[in-house]
Write a protein that holds these residues in place. Structure first.
Motif: not given
Length: 331
Positions: A113-114, A116-118, A148, A150
């Protein structure tokens, strides 16, 4: 053996140049020399089983000589290292508890997730065993990852027994690659390094485009689940021996390489000797080095540590983070 063969063939080529029609014989000899020593070989893997996928990894795998040498070296290093760690634990050189493998499914989903978030193109492989596959946290990680999209590759290492209970006795469904329901999955022969390579490459590409995927790697462990498990109370020694003789990933890979003449027995023996030297020297250094200081308990927790202090047993006695080793991207 290889250099001697080349020497003899060179002499043969030189002598034929002095004979009538020597050029044609020389060309023929050079062609035979090229044919005898392959630099790239294509193998077939066992078919993959697919869940919610129209197509899967290729079962036709091409391997170069360079890659073959790298793969066999890594396989030998991992096995010798784990064997050495197990022996050192039995000798009480390694204290506490020595588990040769562990995994955290929610943590893996969080790392993905990190990424994808970044906005990076990173993909996280989150590994767990068939025993852990029935835990609620696994399905929670599946749910949020698909919700999401991910980029997480969930890898179920199915060795058939979990901590000591067979998959058939612990799981209503042993098709772990389809347990994600709405998440695509692939059944993979985990004892075939080339099948694993193809599945991993396929999964990375899938994650980048469509979100999470599950890989069920069907494998086997020869030893117990932990050092306290003899590994023979729930299966027979004969069963273990049969797997060693018929499915061992290193033995079968060696046979493929030598049978295709991609590597010679002498080249593999040389790699084995180098690997033994590396592990033996590491063991010698580990036994002779002094005990590390308590300050290294909190070393290398992460690459970029954002907190000033680390919580200790006593809340007023903080610990600090420090860097000791290099990270993967620094090597």
């Amino acid at each position: 053996m290889l250099s001697r063969t080349l020497f003899l063939k060179t002499n043969f080529i030189s002598s034929t140049l002095n004979d009538k029609g020597g050029i044609l014989q020389t060309l023929s000899a050079l062609q035979n020399l090229m044919n005898n020593y392959a630099t790239e070989v294509t193998f077939e893997t066992k078919p993959f089983k697919l869940h919610k996928l129209e197509s899967g990894p290729s079962t036709t795998v091409t391997v170069t000589k360079k890659d073959a040498m790298k793969y066999i070296k890594h396989l030998l290093l991992i096995r010798r290292l784990e064997t050495a760690a197990g022996n050192l634990y039995k000798e009480k050189v390694i204290r506490g508890f020595c588990h040769l493998y562990s995994g955290q499914v929610p943590l893996g989903a969080g790392v993905a997730f990190a990424a994808k978030y970044l906005g990076s193109d990173g993909v996280c492989f989150s590994l767990y065993g068939d025993g852990a596959s029935n835990q609620g946290q696994v399905f929670e990680a599946f749910n949020i990852s698909k919700l999401w999209d991910i980029p997480c590759v969930f890898v179920c290492e199915n060795n058939g027994y979990g901590m000591g209970t067979s998959a058939e006795r612990s799981s209503a469904s042993t098709n772990y690659y389809s347990r994600g329901d709405y998440i695509p999955g692939i059944w993979v022969d985990g004892m075939d390094v080339l099948a694993v390579r193809e599945a991993a490459e396929f999964a990375i590409k899938h994650c980048a485009e469509k979100g999470p995927i599950i890989l069920e790697m069907v494998t086997y462990r020869y030893s117990g689940h932990s050092m306290s498990d003899p590994g023979t109370s729930y299966r027979t020694r004969d069963e273990i021996q049969v797997v060693r003789q018929t499915r061992d990933p290193i033995t079968s890979f060696k046979e493929r390489l030598t049978g295709s003449e991609l590597l010679t027995n002498e080249e593999i023996k040389e790699i084995e000797t180098d690997v033994k030297k590396v592990i033996d020297e590491a063991i010698k250094q580990a036994k002779s080095d002094k005990e590390i200081g308590l300050d290294e308990l909190t070393a290398d927790i992460c690459y970029n540590f954002l907190e000033k202090n680390i919580r200790n047993v006593l809340p007023w006695n903080h610990l600090t983070h420090k860097r000791v080793g290099k990270t993967l991207n620094e090597n």
